[in-house]
Design an enzyme around this catalytic site. Sequence first.
Site, short mmCIF file in Angstrom:
data_model
loop_
_atom_site.label_atom_id
_atom_site.label_comp_id
_atom_site.label_asym_id
_atom_site.label_seq_id
_atom_site.Cartn_x
_atom_site.Cartn_y
_atom_site.Cartn_z
CB SER A 4 -0.88 0.00 1.26
OG SER A 4 -1.51 1.25 1.45
CE1 TYR A 48 -4.09 -2.07 5.52
CE2 TYR A 48 -3.17 0.08 4.98
CZ TYR A 48 -3.75 -1.11 4.58
OH TYR A 48 -3.98 -1.34 3.24
#
Length: 321
Positions: free
Chosen positions: A197, A210
């Site tokens: 990501s 995350y």
Amino acid sequence: MTNHEVDQDNTQQQNHPNRNFCYGTILLILDIIIINLKFWFYTFEHIYLSFYQKEEKDVRGEIVLITGTAHGIGRDTALEYASKGATIVCWDINERGNNETVKEIKAMGGKAFSYVCNVSKREDIVQVAEKVKKEVGFVSILVNNAGIMPCHPLLDHNENEIRLMYDINVLAHFWMIQEFLPEMIKQKRGHIIALSSCAGLIGLKNLVPYCGTKFAVRGVMNSFYEELRRMDLHKQIKLTTIYPYMVDTGLCKKPHFRFKSMKLVKPQEVAKTIVSAQRRGIMELSIPQHYLYLEKFINIFPRKACEVVSDFLDTGVESDL
């Protein structure tokens, strides 16, 4: 042996280290010259290839296994590969959503199989992987896509939430690779894709665990490539790491950004980019593409200078609590 012969032998022994030193120095200089030539050759080659679109490899008949196919990026990636003629193996804990993906692939004339698997549990991965090998065949393309994304401050995360995030977002990559890499090595071909990501490129508030998982995926893939290279397997087993910006899949519930141009990316766009990157053999790619280069450029500057840019862009996510 005469005294003269002894003196000559001693002289030769004394000169021998000097010859070794000179020889070693010459080799070192040659190595430096060769390294410089290779360094700049590969640098300019990369710049050239950044503007040159490589031909996309045909994936018809390939068996592609994708995790997290019940919705979002996983589902659209499955549909995209199916449209190119690949056989799709869909994995998800959500049986209903997974079956819907398979049904949609079959409706368009494709071939797909649905398997329920909880990738947070290694034993599930091992069992389902064995079934796939027996019932479908050799998985030549593996897409580690499954992930979860709770968005709130670090102190509001509980232990189970953090552990589950790492089990799915990071550890599952290890277990999946361990299950399918041996056959790729045996067959002397294969491609493994990992979804990181843009949160694996920069740190963001409300996403501390995350971001940690996505930074970890980047590290895993970089070191995994180096291991394959040292084993002389990197030309047979290809790797691709994808860094999407915030994607409109429902995981990112409260995004915010100062500029409208930094809007959420559509999962269909991500899916097309994943498939294209794999088919062209690209190792790393962000969505949008310039974000990866921007991250590399910004990180040569001091931390406080980077913070000024971050504050100016003012992008991220609000707490979902």
